[in-house]
Design a protein around this motif. Structure first.
Motif, PDB file in Angstrom:
ATOM      1  N   MET A   1     -37.058  75.546  20.568  1.00  0.00           N
ATOM      2  CA  MET A   1     -37.906  75.329  21.737  1.00  0.00           C
ATOM      3  C   MET A   1     -38.938  74.228  21.479  1.00  0.00           C
ATOM      4  O   MET A   1     -39.217  73.399  22.343  1.00  0.00           O
ATOM      5  CB  MET A   1     -38.624  76.626  22.126  1.00  0.00           C
ATOM      6  N   ALA A   2     -39.466  74.185  20.241  1.00  0.00           N
ATOM      7  CA  ALA A   2     -40.445  73.141  19.902  1.00  0.00           C
ATOM      8  C   ALA A   2     -39.811  71.766  20.022  1.00  0.00           C
ATOM      9  O   ALA A   2     -40.422  70.808  20.510  1.00  0.00           O
ATOM     10  CB  ALA A   2     -40.994  73.366  18.495  1.00  0.00           C
ATOM     11  N   SER A   3     -38.549  71.661  19.560  1.00  0.00           N
ATOM     12  CA  SER A   3     -37.841  70.380  19.660  1.00  0.00           C
ATOM     13  C   SER A   3     -37.659  69.991  21.123  1.00  0.00           C
ATOM     14  O   SER A   3     -37.830  68.820  21.499  1.00  0.00           O
ATOM     15  CB  SER A   3     -36.484  70.474  18.969  1.00  0.00           C
ATOM     16  N   ALA A   4     -37.294  70.945  21.967  1.00  0.00           N
ATOM     17  CA  ALA A   4     -37.098  70.655  23.387  1.00  0.00           C
ATOM     18  C   ALA A   4     -38.401  70.190  24.030  1.00  0.00           C
ATOM     19  O   ALA A   4     -38.417  69.258  24.841  1.00  0.00           O
ATOM     20  CB  ALA A   4     -36.571  71.883  24.110  1.00  0.00           C
ATOM     21  N   LEU A   5     -39.524  70.828  23.667  1.00  0.00           N
ATOM     22  CA  LEU A   5     -40.808  70.422  24.220  1.00  0.00           C
ATOM     23  C   LEU A   5     -41.181  69.008  23.783  1.00  0.00           C
ATOM     24  O   LEU A   5     -41.723  68.223  24.562  1.00  0.00           O
ATOM     25  CB  LEU A   5     -41.901  71.415  23.785  1.00  0.00           C
ATOM     26  N   SER A   6     -40.855  68.694  22.510  1.00  0.00           N
ATOM     27  CA  SER A   6     -41.136  67.346  22.015  1.00  0.00           C
ATOM     28  C   SER A   6     -40.330  66.305  22.787  1.00  0.00           C
ATOM     29  O   SER A   6     -40.858  65.262  23.184  1.00  0.00           O
ATOM     30  CB  SER A   6     -40.813  67.271  20.522  1.00  0.00           C
ATOM     31  N   HIS A   7     -39.045  66.614  22.993  1.00  0.00           N
ATOM     32  CA  HIS A   7     -38.213  65.677  23.753  1.00  0.00           C
ATOM     33  C   HIS A   7     -38.666  65.572  25.207  1.00  0.00           C
ATOM     34  O   HIS A   7     -38.594  64.497  25.820  1.00  0.00           O
ATOM     35  CB  HIS A   7     -36.748  66.103  23.698  1.00  0.00           C
ATOM     36  N   ALA A   8     -39.127  66.678  25.774  1.00  0.00           N
ATOM     37  CA  ALA A   8     -39.624  66.640  27.144  1.00  0.00           C
ATOM     38  C   ALA A   8     -40.815  65.701  27.262  1.00  0.00           C
ATOM     39  O   ALA A   8     -40.936  64.931  28.218  1.00  0.00           O
ATOM     40  CB  ALA A   8     -40.007  68.052  27.604  1.00  0.00           C
ATOM     41  N   GLU A  79     -30.017  71.927  37.975  1.00  0.00           N
ATOM     42  CA  GLU A  79     -30.540  71.132  39.084  1.00  0.00           C
ATOM     43  C   GLU A  79     -31.864  70.494  38.676  1.00  0.00           C
ATOM     44  O   GLU A  79     -32.721  71.137  38.052  1.00  0.00           O
ATOM     45  CB  GLU A  79     -30.737  72.006  40.311  1.00  0.00           C
ATOM     46  N   LEU A  80     -32.026  69.228  39.014  1.00  0.00           N
ATOM     47  CA  LEU A  80     -33.247  68.480  38.728  1.00  0.00           C
ATOM     48  C   LEU A  80     -34.053  68.418  40.023  1.00  0.00           C
ATOM     49  O   LEU A  80     -33.563  67.944  41.054  1.00  0.00           O
ATOM     50  CB  LEU A  80     -32.910  67.074  38.229  1.00  0.00           C
ATOM     51  N   ILE A  81     -35.298  68.878  39.959  1.00  0.00           N
ATOM     52  CA  ILE A  81     -36.130  69.027  41.153  1.00  0.00           C
ATOM     53  C   ILE A  81     -37.427  68.261  40.963  1.00  0.00           C
ATOM     54  O   ILE A  81     -37.982  68.203  39.858  1.00  0.00           O
ATOM     55  CB  ILE A  81     -36.445  70.518  41.416  1.00  0.00           C
ATOM     56  N   ASN A  82     -37.933  67.678  42.040  1.00  0.00           N
ATOM     57  CA  ASN A  82     -39.268  67.075  42.030  1.00  0.00           C
ATOM     58  C   ASN A  82     -39.960  67.448  43.337  1.00  0.00           C
ATOM     59  O   ASN A  82     -39.467  67.121  44.418  1.00  0.00           O
ATOM     60  CB  ASN A  82     -39.184  65.556  41.892  1.00  0.00           C
ATOM     61  N   SER A  95     -21.677  75.434  25.236  1.00  0.00           N
ATOM     62  CA  SER A  95     -22.230  75.670  23.893  1.00  0.00           C
ATOM     63  C   SER A  95     -23.634  75.121  23.717  1.00  0.00           C
ATOM     64  O   SER A  95     -24.214  75.222  22.642  1.00  0.00           O
ATOM     65  CB  SER A  95     -21.314  75.015  22.850  1.00  0.00           C
ATOM     66  N   ALA A  96     -24.212  74.536  24.750  1.00  0.00           N
ATOM     67  CA  ALA A  96     -25.524  73.896  24.630  1.00  0.00           C
ATOM     68  C   ALA A  96     -26.632  74.932  24.445  1.00  0.00           C
ATOM     69  O   ALA A  96     -26.477  76.116  24.778  1.00  0.00           O
ATOM     70  CB  ALA A  96     -25.805  73.063  25.877  1.00  0.00           C
ATOM     71  N   ASP A  97     -27.761  74.480  23.886  1.00  0.00           N
ATOM     72  CA  ASP A  97     -28.967  75.293  23.776  1.00  0.00           C
ATOM     73  C   ASP A  97     -29.589  75.347  25.172  1.00  0.00           C
ATOM     74  O   ASP A  97     -30.368  74.481  25.559  1.00  0.00           O
ATOM     75  CB  ASP A  97     -29.924  74.646  22.770  1.00  0.00           C
ATOM     76  N   HIS A  98     -29.235  76.385  25.911  1.00  0.00           N
ATOM     77  CA  HIS A  98     -29.601  76.406  27.325  1.00  0.00           C
ATOM     78  C   HIS A  98     -31.093  76.601  27.546  1.00  0.00           C
ATOM     79  O   HIS A  98     -31.640  76.148  28.550  1.00  0.00           O
ATOM     80  CB  HIS A  98     -28.791  77.476  28.056  1.00  0.00           C
ATOM     81  N   ALA A  99     -31.763  77.239  26.612  1.00  0.00           N
ATOM     82  CA  ALA A  99     -33.214  77.364  26.758  1.00  0.00           C
ATOM     83  C   ALA A  99     -33.872  75.988  26.668  1.00  0.00           C
ATOM     84  O   ALA A  99     -34.772  75.639  27.447  1.00  0.00           O
ATOM     85  CB  ALA A  99     -33.771  78.298  25.672  1.00  0.00           C
ATOM     86  N   GLY A 100     -33.397  75.186  25.687  1.00  0.00           N
ATOM     87  CA  GLY A 100     -33.938  73.831  25.547  1.00  0.00           C
ATOM     88  C   GLY A 100     -33.570  72.955  26.728  1.00  0.00           C
ATOM     89  O   GLY A 100     -34.394  72.159  27.219  1.00  0.00           O
ATOM     90  N   GLN A 106     -36.539  70.690  33.644  1.00  0.00           N
ATOM     91  CA  GLN A 106     -37.769  70.852  34.412  1.00  0.00           C
ATOM     92  C   GLN A 106     -38.597  69.564  34.479  1.00  0.00           C
ATOM     93  O   GLN A 106     -39.307  69.325  35.448  1.00  0.00           O
ATOM     94  CB  GLN A 106     -38.606  71.988  33.820  1.00  0.00           C
ATOM     95  N   VAL A 107     -38.519  68.741  33.410  1.00  0.00           N
ATOM     96  CA  VAL A 107     -39.316  67.503  33.400  1.00  0.00           C
ATOM     97  C   VAL A 107     -38.484  66.279  33.774  1.00  0.00           C
ATOM     98  O   VAL A 107     -39.033  65.232  34.133  1.00  0.00           O
ATOM     99  CB  VAL A 107     -39.982  67.271  32.018  1.00  0.00           C
ATOM    100  N   LEU A 108     -37.138  66.387  33.671  1.00  0.00           N
ATOM    101  CA  LEU A 108     -36.302  65.217  33.899  1.00  0.00           C
ATOM    102  C   LEU A 108     -36.379  64.728  35.346  1.00  0.00           C
ATOM    103  O   LEU A 108     -36.442  63.513  35.604  1.00  0.00           O
ATOM    104  CB  LEU A 108     -34.848  65.526  33.513  1.00  0.00           C
TER     105      LEU A 108
END
Length: 548
Positions: A1-8, A79-82, A95-100, A106-108
């Motif tokens: 999760m930390a990695s996902a937040l960093s990438h976000a 889905e990407l929302i703004n 097989s993806a890390d769906h939490a990440g 959410q930010v994309l």
């Protein structure tokens, strides 16, 4: 999760879409979410389109076949929302890390929207800066008090500003009729053939008014893309292609003083082209009105002032400095015989390619100067487009022919490859070029070669084709001299012309003594002044010297 937040955070801070997609690719790899596909949503079309694929080569047919049809509800589709509105869909493997991926999704959406808005803002800023520059150019129109000079500059300014290929300026004459005063690629018969379709429910020619008359009568701009041209215009009498049209009224104090017609843009005129054109029109109408008032009220003293202004303007057409390139130099000068001249010279180039030109318009005085001004506008467009010599000469001939002035212009163009000391030339009825060539003789000697014209002067016939001779190679120390006939036709008190041989002898002697280009020109002028023995200069003296 930390990695996902960093990438976000990295997605949010991306400076442009290219950086954002690169960072997204890296994030997806670390979250075991490759291969992945990004689809964006077009709200106007209410449909998705494929934007990017990550981690694997994906053919276009597969991307299209996999387009989301509705808002996703399947596993692996995020889905990407703004602000509650759909932006797109990100598809990843199971097989993806769906939490990440959820964090990234959410930010994309907001990140993509922000980057797109930033690019639009940058484009708008660039356009605003360009428009400020165009307004500065248009403001210069107010300096021109001669109508013919003004309208020539006016057409040049509009063609450049809206990137149209052809155009015409029509001014209101003394009898209040619209007359095509300056044209570039649009002949009178073209303008007459571009007509509005009759309104629905009418028949015959009663409603089939010309576009020029329509714009003059309504005082409103007509801006059409290719579809609008097909829908609103009747082109049955037009023998040319029309891909877009922008017709603008020149309005001063509530009345029409002219119409600008521009056609076949590099890209659709659209909103920006129309806005730029209308902004320029506001200044142009004032300039035209001022010029028309001056024409009506000017007396002899004021005419002399106008001639001085015209000479100043003409002087600014010539290059301010020569070219100093690897392998060659280019310099030149002009000395008119009256307030304004009919000779012209210019050059433009880089270390890889340069073009020099000299020209001589028939006649003298203001009329010849105006014709020269039109030639200047045409040739500068061609030089900056870096087209071949033959194309450049044809375009210049066509533009000058359609001024319907009854004048013509001899001209010589030289294309240089400075590093290789190679050159090609085209001459349309101009005096022979003088080439002092050292290749065939020993040190200090130079072979004198004349490079003759290959065709008739410009502006005489509608269609002129000139084929450039093969490239010629100069030697170090060679001199190529372009000159107008004012030198060789200068008359002494006994009525004898100076002649080509005397001119060549002066240039050859100066060259043998190691004189530079400026000295060669000074000696040629001095020799002609001595020959006429104080008599009046009957013709313009213009020369361009290319040293290798």
């Amino acid at each position: 999760m930390a990695s996902a937040l960093s990438h976000a955070g990295g997605l949010i801070s991306a400076t442009d879409n290219s950086v954002l997609l690169t960072r997204l690719d890296t994030a997806l790899a670390e979250l075991h979410a490759l291969p992945a596909r990004l689809y964006l949503f077009d709200a106007r079309a209410n449909a998705f389109y494929a934007a990017a694929a990550f981690g694997a080569q994906t053919d276009e047919d597969t991307l299209v076949a996999d387009l989301p049809r509705v808002r996703p509800a399947t596993a692996g589709a995020y889905e990407l929302i703004n602000d509650g509105a759909p932006v797109g869909v990100l598809r990843v493997p199971a097989s993806a890390d769906h939490a990440g991926i959820t964090v990234l999704a959410q930010v994309l959406g907001p990140a993509l929207v922000a980057r797109s808005a930033a690019e639009v803002a940058r484009d708008d800023l660039r356009e605003a800066q360009a428009q400020v520059g165009r307004l500065a150019d248009a403001a210069e129109l107010l300096r021109h008090l001669d109508v013919d000079v003004l309208l020539t500059k006016l057409l040049e300014t509009f063609l450049t500003a809206v990137r149209a290929q052809v155009g015409a300026v029509l001014a209101i004459g003394e009898a209040r009729e619209l007359k095509a005063t300056v044209t570039w690629g649009l002949r009178d018969q073209h303008l007459d053939a571009i007509r509005m379709r009759p309104p629905a429910g009418t028949a015959g020619a009663a409603g089939n008014i010309g576009v020029v008359e329509h714009v003059a009568a309504t005082g409103r701009t007509l801006c059409l893309d290719a579809a609008g041209v097909a829908a609103r215009l009747d082109l049955t009498g037009l023998d040319a292609q029309l891909t877009g049209l922008l017709a603008l009224p020149l309005l001063s104090r509530g009345r029409t003083v002219g119409v600008i017609v521009l056609a076949n843009p590099d890209e659709d005129f659209a909103v920006r082209g129309r806005r730029v054109g209308e902004t320029l029109c506001a200044l142009a109408a004032i300039a035209v009105e001022n010029a028309l008032l001056v024409r009506q009220m000017v007396d002899r003293e004021r005419l002399q002032q106008e001639l001085a202004i015209a000479r100043s303007v003409q002087g600014h057409m010539f290059p301010g400095a020569g070219l100093d390139l690897p392998g060659c130099t280019v310099t030149g000068g002009a000395r008119p015989c009256s307030e304004t001249g009919g000779d012209y010279f210019t050059w433009l180039g880089t270390d890889e390619r340069a073009v020099a030109m000299i020209g001589d318009v028939s006649g003298h005085g203001l009329g010849a100067a105006l014709f020269t001004t039109m030639a200047h506008a045409l040739i500068q467009q061609q030089l900056r487009a870096q087209v071949p010599l033959a194309v450049m000469m044809r375009a210049l001939n066509e533009g000058l022919f359609h001024t319907h002035s009854g004048r013509f212009m001899t001209a010589a163009l030289v294309e240089l490859e400075p590093r290789e000391r190679r050159f090609r030339y085209l001459s349309a009825g101009h005096t022979p070029l003088l080439w002092l060539h050292k290749r065939l003789h020993g040190p200090g000697a130079a072979e004198m070669r004349w490079l003759d014209s290959g065709g008739m002067p410009l502006g005489v016939v509608d269609d002129l084709t000139l084929d450039a001779p093969p490239a010629l190679t100069a030697a170090s120390g060679d001199l190529l001299v372009l000159y107008t006939d004012g030198f060789i036709e200068a008359i002494n008190p006994a009525g004898e012309p100076y002649g080509q041989d005397r001119f060549a002898a002066v240039v050859q002697a100066a060259h043998a003594n190691g004189a530079n280009a400026d000295t060669v020109m000074a000696l040629a002028h001095a020799a002609v002044d001595t020959w006429v023995a104080g008599g009046a200069q009957e013709d313009d003296l213009t020369m361009v010297v290319i040293g290798f």
